[in-house]
Design an enzyme around this catalytic site. Structure first.
Site, PDB file in Angstrom:
ATOM      1  N   GLY A 133     -12.197 -23.981  -8.665  1.00  0.00           N
ATOM      2  CA  GLY A 133     -12.623 -23.195  -7.758  1.00  0.00           C
ATOM      3  C   GLY A 133     -11.775 -22.147  -7.337  1.00  0.00           C
ATOM      4  O   GLY A 133     -11.011 -21.443  -7.902  1.00  0.00           O
ATOM      5  N   ILE A 134     -11.820 -22.235  -5.923  1.00  0.00           N
ATOM      6  CA  ILE A 134     -11.405 -20.998  -5.311  1.00  0.00           C
ATOM      7  C   ILE A 134      -9.724 -21.316  -5.214  1.00  0.00           C
ATOM      8  O   ILE A 134      -8.978 -20.247  -5.296  1.00  0.00           O
ATOM      9  CB  ILE A 134     -11.751 -20.672  -3.808  1.00  0.00           C
ATOM     10  N   ASP A 172      -3.666 -35.623  -1.216  1.00  0.00           N
ATOM     11  CA  ASP A 172      -4.826 -35.641  -0.384  1.00  0.00           C
ATOM     12  C   ASP A 172      -4.757 -34.914   1.089  1.00  0.00           C
ATOM     13  O   ASP A 172      -3.835 -35.630   1.912  1.00  0.00           O
ATOM     14  CB  ASP A 172      -5.318 -37.086  -0.414  1.00  0.00           C
ATOM     15  N   ASN A 201      -6.800 -24.627   1.432  1.00  0.00           N
ATOM     16  CA  ASN A 201      -8.124 -24.465   0.785  1.00  0.00           C
ATOM     17  C   ASN A 201      -8.943 -25.476   0.666  1.00  0.00           C
ATOM     18  O   ASN A 201     -10.080 -25.417   0.640  1.00  0.00           O
ATOM     19  CB  ASN A 201      -7.610 -23.671  -0.537  1.00  0.00           C
ATOM     20  N   TYR A 226     -20.080 -29.616   8.871  1.00  0.00           N
ATOM     21  CA  TYR A 226     -19.214 -28.274   8.031  1.00  0.00           C
ATOM     22  C   TYR A 226     -19.086 -27.106   8.847  1.00  0.00           C
ATOM     23  O   TYR A 226     -18.036 -26.582   9.172  1.00  0.00           O
ATOM     24  CB  TYR A 226     -20.033 -28.110   6.704  1.00  0.00           C
ATOM     25  N   LYS A 249     -15.548 -25.828  10.104  1.00  0.00           N
ATOM     26  CA  LYS A 249     -15.051 -24.299   9.645  1.00  0.00           C
ATOM     27  C   LYS A 249     -14.834 -23.464  10.817  1.00  0.00           C
ATOM     28  O   LYS A 249     -14.106 -22.643  11.010  1.00  0.00           O
ATOM     29  CB  LYS A 249     -16.079 -23.735   8.643  1.00  0.00           C
ATOM     30  N   ILE A 301     -19.874 -18.790  -3.336  1.00  0.00           N
ATOM     31  CA  ILE A 301     -18.995 -18.504  -4.424  1.00  0.00           C
ATOM     32  C   ILE A 301     -19.357 -19.367  -5.805  1.00  0.00           C
ATOM     33  O   ILE A 301     -19.528 -20.455  -5.711  1.00  0.00           O
ATOM     34  CB  ILE A 301     -17.637 -18.423  -4.121  1.00  0.00           C
ATOM     35  N   THR A 315     -18.527 -21.369  -8.061  1.00  0.00           N
ATOM     36  CA  THR A 315     -17.462 -22.287  -8.673  1.00  0.00           C
ATOM     37  C   THR A 315     -18.212 -23.052  -9.696  1.00  0.00           C
ATOM     38  O   THR A 315     -19.574 -23.103  -9.696  1.00  0.00           O
ATOM     39  CB  THR A 315     -16.902 -22.890  -7.512  1.00  0.00           C
TER      40      THR A 315
HETATM   41  N1  NAD Z   1     -17.489 -22.092  -3.076  1.00  0.00           N
HETATM   42  C1  NAD Z   1     -18.238 -21.604  -2.101  1.00  0.00           C
HETATM   43  O1  NAD Z   1     -19.356 -21.193  -2.042  1.00  0.00           O
HETATM   44  C2  NAD Z   1     -17.566 -21.718  -0.612  1.00  0.00           C
HETATM   45  C3  NAD Z   1     -17.934 -20.914   0.333  1.00  0.00           C
HETATM   46  C4  NAD Z   1     -17.393 -20.681   1.578  1.00  0.00           C
HETATM   47  C5  NAD Z   1     -16.006 -21.461   1.632  1.00  0.00           C
HETATM   48  N2  NAD Z   1     -15.588 -22.083   0.806  1.00  0.00           N
HETATM   49  C6  NAD Z   1     -14.598 -23.072   0.920  1.00  0.00           C
HETATM   50  O2  NAD Z   1     -13.606 -22.941   0.053  1.00  0.00           O
HETATM   51  C7  NAD Z   1     -12.680 -23.900  -0.155  1.00  0.00           C
HETATM   52  C8  NAD Z   1     -12.434 -24.241  -1.878  1.00  0.00           C
HETATM   53  O3  NAD Z   1     -13.914 -24.341  -2.156  1.00  0.00           O
HETATM   54  P1  NAD Z   1     -14.362 -24.280  -3.712  1.00  0.00           P
HETATM   55  O4  NAD Z   1     -15.737 -24.207  -3.770  1.00  0.00           O
HETATM   56  O5  NAD Z   1     -13.428 -23.590  -4.366  1.00  0.00           O
HETATM   57  O6  NAD Z   1     -14.277 -26.069  -3.916  1.00  0.00           O
HETATM   58  P2  NAD Z   1     -14.276 -26.896  -5.380  1.00  0.00           P
HETATM   59  O7  NAD Z   1     -14.999 -28.313  -5.201  1.00  0.00           O
HETATM   60  O8  NAD Z   1     -14.613 -26.142  -6.518  1.00  0.00           O
HETATM   61  O9  NAD Z   1     -12.687 -27.253  -5.451  1.00  0.00           O
HETATM   62  C9  NAD Z   1     -12.078 -28.136  -4.584  1.00  0.00           C
HETATM   63  C10 NAD Z   1     -10.999 -28.550  -5.074  1.00  0.00           C
HETATM   64  O10 NAD Z   1     -10.363 -29.457  -4.001  1.00  0.00           O
HETATM   65  C11 NAD Z   1      -9.943 -30.822  -4.332  1.00  0.00           C
HETATM   66  N3  NAD Z   1     -10.143 -31.755  -3.447  1.00  0.00           N
HETATM   67  C12 NAD Z   1     -11.226 -32.397  -3.000  1.00  0.00           C
HETATM   68  N4  NAD Z   1     -10.824 -33.026  -1.768  1.00  0.00           N
HETATM   69  C13 NAD Z   1      -9.620 -33.072  -1.737  1.00  0.00           C
HETATM   70  C14 NAD Z   1      -8.727 -33.433  -0.830  1.00  0.00           C
HETATM   71  N5  NAD Z   1      -8.936 -34.463   0.158  1.00  0.00           N
HETATM   72  N6  NAD Z   1      -7.313 -33.267  -0.883  1.00  0.00           N
HETATM   73  C15 NAD Z   1      -6.945 -32.467  -1.701  1.00  0.00           C
HETATM   74  N7  NAD Z   1      -7.595 -31.782  -2.594  1.00  0.00           N
HETATM   75  C16 NAD Z   1      -9.230 -32.097  -2.586  1.00  0.00           C
HETATM   76  C17 NAD Z   1     -10.859 -31.053  -5.779  1.00  0.00           C
HETATM   77  O11 NAD Z   1     -10.247 -31.895  -6.662  1.00  0.00           O
HETATM   78  C18 NAD Z   1     -11.024 -29.597  -6.320  1.00  0.00           C
HETATM   79  O12 NAD Z   1     -10.140 -29.282  -7.204  1.00  0.00           O
HETATM   80  C19 NAD Z   1     -13.276 -25.000   0.574  1.00  0.00           C
HETATM   81  O13 NAD Z   1     -12.529 -25.289   1.957  1.00  0.00           O
HETATM   82  C20 NAD Z   1     -14.721 -24.806   0.836  1.00  0.00           C
HETATM   83  O14 NAD Z   1     -15.185 -25.167   2.111  1.00  0.00           O
HETATM   84  C21 NAD Z   1     -16.255 -22.289  -0.539  1.00  0.00           C
END
Ligand code: NAD
Length: 252
Positions: free
Chosen positions: A17-18, A60, A87, A151, A155, A186, A188
Site C-alpha cells: 500500500g502507501i 510489529d 505509516n 479509528y 487518527k 486511496i 491500495t
Molecule cells: N488506504 C487508504 O485509503 C488510507 C486512507 C487514509 C489513511 N490511511 C492510512 O495509511 C496507512 C497505510 O494504509 P494502507 O491502506 O496503505 O495499508 P495496507 O493495508 O495497504 O498496508 C498496510 C501494511 O502494514 C502492515 N501492517 C499491518 N499491521 C502491522 C503492524 N502491527 N506492524 C507493522 N506493520 C503492519 C501490513 O502487513 C501491510 O504491509 C495506515 O496508517 C492507514 O490508516 C490509508
C-alpha cells in the site's frame, strides 16, 4: 533525482500500500530505505527489488522491544536515522455501539501507541543531527466517521501528538521536524479487494468517489509524493503541520 541522498529512512508497514509506494519513492530520491513490516517475506522481496540501499526488518509496531531491536540494527548498519515514516495502521471499523472497549484499545494500540513509540525512540537517535518524522493519520483524523469510532479517535490522536512532538523538538532545538499526513481514500490492493467483496462493488466505489469532490480516488503514489516532500528539505519550514491529500474530502 537525489533529494534524499545520504539519508536513511525507516518506513513502518512498508511492504504494501502507501508504505510500499513510499519506500519506492524515498529510494528513487536516493535514500537508504529500511522497509519494516509484520510481513517479513514481502519486505524482503521489496528490499531485493530496490537493491543494496534497502534493508528489510520484521517490526510489529505495537511492540516496543521490537522497535528497539530494529533501530539497533539500523544504527549498526548505517549509524544514523534521518527520516521515520510512521505509516502502519488501519483496522478500526465499527461505531461506538458496535465495538467493545477491547476493540477500541486494540485499534489505539495499532494506530496511536505505535506512533508514540516510534516518535519517542527515533527522537533519541535524531537529536542534534536533525531529522524528519512523518506520521500517517487520515481524513478521519480531521473529520470523524460514525462508522469508525476507534479509528477516528486514534487518527485524531496522531494529529495532535504530531503537533506536540513538533513543538517539543522545536523548543529544545533538536532540529527534528514532525508533520502529519492525511490521505483521502486511496486505491491500495487491500482497499480494492475489500470493495470487490461488497454486494455491489460498483455502487460502493461510486459512493466512495462521490465523497471526493475532485472526482476520483488517490493512488498510493500520490501519498508517496507527499511523504518525499515532508522527508526532504523542500518542507524545511514545516513542522507540526498537516499535509492533507484528499481530493477535497474534508472540504464538504
Ligand atoms: N488506504 C487508504 O485509503 C488510507 C486512507 C487514509 C489513511 N490511511 C492510512 O495509511 C496507512 C497505510 O494504509 P494502507 O491502506 O496503505 O495499508 P495496507 O493495508 O495497504 O498496508 C498496510 C501494511 O502494514 C502492515 N501492517 C499491518 N499491521 C502491522 C503492524 N502491527 N506492524 C507493522 N506493520 C503492519 C501490513 O502487513 C501491510 O504491509 C495506515 O496508517 C492507514 O490508516 C490509508
Amino acid at each position: 533525482m537525489s533529494k534524499l541522498k545520504g539519508n536513511v529512512a525507516l518506513v513502518t508497514g512498508g511492504a504494501d500500500g502507501i508504505g510500499e509506494a513510499s519506500c519506492r519513492a524515498l529510494a528513487a530520491e536516493g535514500a537508504s530505505v529500511v522497509i519494516t513490516d509484520i510481513d517479513l517475506q514481502r519486505s524482503q522481496a521489496l528490499a531485493g527489488e530496490l537493491g543494496e540501499n534497502a534493508m528489510a526488518a520484521e517490526l510489529d509496531v505495537r511492540d516496543e522491544a521490537a522497535w528497539s531491536s530494529v533501530l539497533g540494527e539500523v544504527m549498526a548498519r548505517y549509524g544514523q536515522l534521518d527520516v521515520l515514516v510512521n505509516n502502519a495502521g488501519g483496522a478500526g471499523a465499527g461505531s461506538i455501539e458496535d465495538i467493545s472497549f477491547d476493540d477500541f484499545r486494540e485499534s489505539l494500540r495499532l494506530n496511536l501507541d505505535s506512533v508514540f513509540i516510534g516518535c519517542k525512540l527515533a527522537m533519541e537517535l535524531m537529536k542534534g543531527r536533525g531529522g524528519s518524522i512523518i506520521n500517517v493519520s487520515s481524513i478521519h483524523g480531521i473529520r470523524a466517521a460514525a462508522h469508525a469510532a476507534s479509528y477516528s479517535a486514534a487518527k485524531g490522536g496522531v494529529r495532535l501528538l504530531t503537533k506536540s512532538v513538533a513543538l517539543q523538538c522545536a523548543q529544545q532545538g533538536y532540529g527534528i521536524r514532525c508533520n502529519s499526513m492525511h490521505p483521502g481514500y486511496i486505491l491500495t490492493t487491500q482497499m480494492e479487494d475489500w470493495v470487490a467483496k461488497q454486494d455491489d462493488p460498483d455502487a460502493m466505489m461510486a459512493g466512495l468517489v462521490a465523497q471526493h469532490p475532485i472526482g476520483f480516488l488517490g493512488q498510493p503514489t500520490d501519498i508517496a509524493a507527499g511523504i518525499v516532500f515532508l522527508a526532504s528539505d523542500d518542507s524545511r519550514f514545516m513542522t507540526g503541520a498537516e499535509l492533507v491529500m484528499d481530493g477535497g474530502f474534508t472540504l464538504v
